[in-house]
Design a protein around this motif. Structure first.
Motif, PDB file in Angstrom:
ATOM      1  N   GLU A   1       0.824  -1.200   0.000  1.00  0.00           N
ATOM      2  CA  GLU A   1       0.000   0.000   0.000  1.00  0.00           C
ATOM      3  C   GLU A   1       0.868   1.263   0.000  1.00  0.00           C
ATOM      4  O   GLU A   1       0.627   2.218  -0.757  1.00  0.00           O
TER       5      GLU A   1
ATOM      6  N   ASN B   1       2.717   1.670  -3.403  1.00  0.00           N
ATOM      7  CA  ASN B   1       1.829   2.179  -4.463  1.00  0.00           C
ATOM      8  C   ASN B   1       1.624   3.686  -4.333  1.00  0.00           C
ATOM      9  O   ASN B   1       1.632   4.417  -5.331  1.00  0.00           O
ATOM     10  N   ASN B   2       1.457   4.155  -3.120  1.00  0.00           N
ATOM     11  CA  ASN B   2       1.268   5.591  -2.908  1.00  0.00           C
ATOM     12  C   ASN B   2       2.544   6.374  -3.215  1.00  0.00           C
ATOM     13  O   ASN B   2       2.485   7.498  -3.706  1.00  0.00           O
TER      14      ASN B   2
ATOM     15  N   VAL C   1       5.062   5.549  -5.453  1.00  0.00           N
ATOM     16  CA  VAL C   1       5.415   5.638  -6.877  1.00  0.00           C
ATOM     17  C   VAL C   1       4.468   6.584  -7.624  1.00  0.00           C
ATOM     18  O   VAL C   1       4.821   7.105  -8.690  1.00  0.00           O
ATOM     19  N   LYS C   2       3.266   6.815  -7.075  1.00  0.00           N
ATOM     20  CA  LYS C   2       2.362   7.769  -7.711  1.00  0.00           C
ATOM     21  C   LYS C   2       2.937   9.186  -7.709  1.00  0.00           C
ATOM     22  O   LYS C   2       2.537  10.024  -8.520  1.00  0.00           O
ATOM     23  N   CYS C   3       3.884   9.430  -6.797  1.00  0.00           N
ATOM     24  CA  CYS C   3       4.508  10.752  -6.723  1.00  0.00           C
ATOM     25  C   CYS C   3       5.607  10.939  -7.758  1.00  0.00           C
ATOM     26  O   CYS C   3       6.136  12.046  -7.926  1.00  0.00           O
TER      27      CYS C   3
ATOM     28  N   ARG D   1       9.812   1.032  -8.921  1.00  0.00           N
ATOM     29  CA  ARG D   1       9.128  -0.020  -8.154  1.00  0.00           C
ATOM     30  C   ARG D   1       9.959  -1.303  -8.154  1.00  0.00           C
ATOM     31  O   ARG D   1      10.149  -1.937  -7.104  1.00  0.00           O
TER      32      ARG D   1
ATOM     33  N   ARG E   1       8.017   5.155 -12.892  1.00  0.00           N
ATOM     34  CA  ARG E   1       7.349   4.409 -11.835  1.00  0.00           C
ATOM     35  C   ARG E   1       7.712   2.925 -11.786  1.00  0.00           C
ATOM     36  O   ARG E   1       8.069   2.396 -10.729  1.00  0.00           O
ATOM     37  N   GLU E   2       7.628   2.231 -12.901  1.00  0.00           N
ATOM     38  CA  GLU E   2       7.864   0.790 -12.886  1.00  0.00           C
ATOM     39  C   GLU E   2       9.332   0.465 -12.616  1.00  0.00           C
ATOM     40  O   GLU E   2       9.645  -0.507 -11.928  1.00  0.00           O
TER      41      GLU E   2
ATOM     42  N   LYS F   1       7.376  10.592 -11.727  1.00  0.00           N
ATOM     43  CA  LYS F   1       6.984  10.741 -13.121  1.00  0.00           C
ATOM     44  C   LYS F   1       6.533   9.396 -13.657  1.00  0.00           C
ATOM     45  O   LYS F   1       7.077   8.350 -13.302  1.00  0.00           O
ATOM     46  N   THR F   2       5.565   9.409 -14.543  1.00  0.00           N
ATOM     47  CA  THR F   2       4.968   8.168 -15.067  1.00  0.00           C
ATOM     48  C   THR F   2       6.031   7.243 -15.641  1.00  0.00           C
ATOM     49  O   THR F   2       5.995   6.021 -15.417  1.00  0.00           O
TER      50      THR F   2
END
Length: 680
Positions: free
Chosen positions: A272, A275-276, A278-280, A290, A286-287, A282-283
């Motif tokens: 949880e 996930n919060n 990586v939302k911060c 992560r 993210r992966e 840049k698109t």
């Protein structure tokens, strides 16, 4: 590993996160790397003159005697080589640069903490003498330590902040606050205990809104450990600070830690929170981030290595070493500390990191002098490289393997390519090295060290390797060494032997013979160190000798000790050798110094005669030239593989005398350094 600023943060809040202990009658797992750093840096052991290994030996013995007095059974776990994934390489290079700066500071009279070159080998020898159980892991030991401590439900002794993250059943005791010098008697008994403090992960998490312990590995990788250092993370984490800004470095680190922990305490599970987080980002990031974070969090999970099997049954199995296809005898020798992490790195990464010493930074690294020994080590190891599993033996024999050596270049680090020497066929299979006869293994060692066996025959066993190394050193130096340097080294070896002899009850007669008096005289020379300014040229010469000793020691180990291992704990004392060198260069003579002990003078002459048998006698009999006489500057080739010029002991040069003295191993120097040193 290590989380930046975390240990100082928990120390600043010790009343909240620690529990007082009276430690006795228990097993304890000791982080060996942390311990020998702590003992070396906190015990006034000299760090400027190349290492007082005798003083370090004394403090290490006292430490373990304190544990024994409290019926504490120590199990020491040492780190091995670098992680095979090499994900910590940037951190290691940063630390290498920092050590160069510390070495330079010490060389000009400044402050700093830098381990002497052979401190790890000395530490292992002390463990063996005291019969302390220890193991050397194949790579980093943190996870193995955690897994063993939980298996035995006993505490860990360390200074590594990662142990604030591990969920340890019995917690860990920081070396700061472990009062081993302050043994305390239990009232109305004869039993002792050591006052200590235990970090409580439960108290730590409860302080942050009863945070789930499973979130701590995510906290570690977000906060930044030795594996994670991404600007994208720094940007996001800096937004999470919930405390006022501060200008000092410690304050900023603590602000970062507090902000992250408060933020994480809002989540129930790592997934949880991740996930919060990586939302911060840049698109596009993210992966990748992560995946990187999840991989790094695995470093806090239990290890598949079962160290209890080694301590109880002598069996050591490392999946990493097994995957590399290393011979069983190599794996076991590494676990027993009979081979160095230097060998691990050469086997698994074809890269080694050469430790900087307190040397003359205007000269090439002191390790240059021992390069030909390292080439033979690489030659023995090259056929176990994972990259060669599918390469035919004929291809291997035609193409000596290249190894990268990270070392000091001026005041920075650089990577220098060094090729393995081409060895005779019988030495080319590492797995069958144990099948070679003693004479074959000794022959390779002595040929590498440029000395004939007959030179060593009259010597006591413990002095054979040091004298052989000294012969090599004299023939390989690229800078000036003088007679008093050699005399000081030999007397330093002698002091250690005499000191041990005077401590033995059966040798009381030696006191009458002057041995005790000579030891006291040597002690006074050591105590005068504060009155001496470090002579950089002398320091560099002795650093070169230690480099030769280190690599000669490693090669001897790899060849299954055809010469007995010397007792390093008493072999070299930097302050003594530097002091003797200064006295000898001024007015004293070796005979006048040793005259109080005829037995010492006899032993000294035995060592000196051995060197004279290998080195032209006129080079060892000449006095140093007058310092007022000007010399023409000599041009030197910049390539380190061409340092074949002679070393003058006084007025003589060895260059013209040794070229045909021994059947030297041939190395095609044109293969080395096809690329110049690469600064990093």
């Amino acid at each position: 590993m290590g989380i930046r600023g975390l240990m100082s943060y928990v120390e600043d809040h010790s009343s909240q996160f620690f529990v007082d202990l009276k430690l006795r009658d228990t097993k304890i797992i000791i982080d060996g790397y942390a311990l020998f750093h702590r003992l070396c840096f906190d015990s006034n052991v000299d760090l400027q003159h190349g290492g007082d290994y005798d003083s370090f030996t004394d403090v290490t013995q006292r430490f373990f005697e304190s544990l024994f007095a409290c019926k504490i059974h120590p199990y020491v776990v040492l780190d091995g080589g670098c992680d095979v994934s090499d994900k910590k390489l940037l951190t290691l290079k940063d630390r290498a640069r920092e050590k160069i700066q510390v070495a330079h500071s010490l060389s000009v009279g400044g402050r700093g903490n830098l381990l002497p070159l052979l401190i790890r080998e000395v530490f292992i020898q002390v463990l063996n003498k005291l019969h302390v159980d220890f193991v050397q892991c194949f790579s980093e030991a943190d996870r193995d330590i955690m897994t063993l401590a939980n298996h035995w439900n006993c505490p860990v002794l360390t200074m590594d902040s990662d142990f604030c993250i591990f969920d340890l059943k019995a917690g860990f005791c920081p070396l700061i606050g472990f009062q081993w010098k302050n043994l305390t008697v239990i009232k109305d008994t004869l039993h002792y205990y050591i006052p200590a403090r235990r970090f409580s992960v439960d108290k730590f998490c409860s302080h942050f809104n009863n945070m789930n312990k499973a979130l701590l590995p995510l906290f570690a990788v977000l906060c930044g450990n030795d594996y994670i250092n991404l600007p994208a993370l720094d940007t996001v984490v800096s937004r999470m600070s919930l405390t006022p800004g501060t200008s000092n470095t410690k304050g900023r680190k603590h602000q970062r830690i507090l902000g992250l922990l408060n933020w994480l305490s809002n989540f129930n599970e790592p997934a949880e929170a991740l996930n919060n987080f990586v939302k911060c980002l840049k698109t596009n990031d993210r992966e990748m981030v992560r995946e990187l974070l999840c991989g790094s969090m695995e470093e806090y999970q239990p290890s598949p290595v079962k160290l209890q099997d080694f301590f109880q049954h002598g069996a050591y199995v490392s999946p990493c070493a097994t995957n590399l296809g290393l011979p069983e005898w190599i794996q076991l020798a590494l676990a027993k500390g009979q081979l160095s992490p230097f060998v691990c790195d050469a086997l698994s990464l074809r890269r080694t990191i050469l430790q900087t010493q307190v040397e003359n930074m205007q000269r090439p690294s002191a390790h240059v002098v021992s390069v030909s020994i390292r080439k033979v080590i690489y030659g023995l190891l090259q056929n176990s490289s994972p990259d060669l599993n599918n390469v035919s033996q004929s291809t291997v024999s035609k193409q000596p393997m290249a190894f990268s050596e990270v070392e000091r270049i001026d005041k920075n680090i650089g990577t220098v390519v060094t090729h393995a020497v081409k060895l005779p066929e019988e030495y080319r299979e590492l797995g069958r090295l144990t099948e070679l006869s003693l004479s074959k293994r000794k022959s390779l060692l002595l040929e590498t060290l440029k000395v004939k066996e007959g030179v060593l025959d009259p010597l006591p066993a413990s002095w054979k390797l040091p004298v052989a190394v000294t012969c090599f050193w004299l023939q390989s130096l690229e800078a000036k060494a003088t007679l008093h340097h050699v005399q000081a080294l030999l007397m330093g070896m002698l002091c250690g032997q005499l000191h041990k002899m005077t401590r033995e009850p059966d040798n009381e007669g030696l006191h009458v013979d002057g041995a005790k008096l000579l030891c006291d005289q040597f002690l006074k020379v050591k105590e005068n160190k504060l009155q001496r300014k470090l002579n950089l040229d002398t320091a560099h010469v002795f650093c070169q000798w230690q480099c030769c000793l280190q690599m000669g020691f490693y090669l001897n180990q790899l060849l299954l000790t055809p010469l007995p291992e010397p007792d390093l704990t008493w072999l070299y004392s930097g302050t003594l050798v530097h002091g003797l060198s200064q006295e000898l260069s001024a007015s004293s003579s070796a005979e006048s110094i040793l005259s109080v002990c005829p037995r010492a003078w006899q032993l000294y002459n035995q060592l000196f005669h051995a060197l004279k048998s290998a080195v032209p006698s006129e080079c060892l009999s000449q006095k140093e030239k007058s310092k007022t006489r000007k010399k023409k500057p000599r041009k030197r080739d910049a390539s380190r593989t061409k340092h074949r010029v002679g070393i003058s002991l006084g007025t003589g040069s060895l260059h013209d005398h040794v070229s045909n003295s021994f059947g030297l191993l041939t190395v095609d120097d044109s293969e080395d350094h096809g690329q110049g040193p690469e600064l990093e």
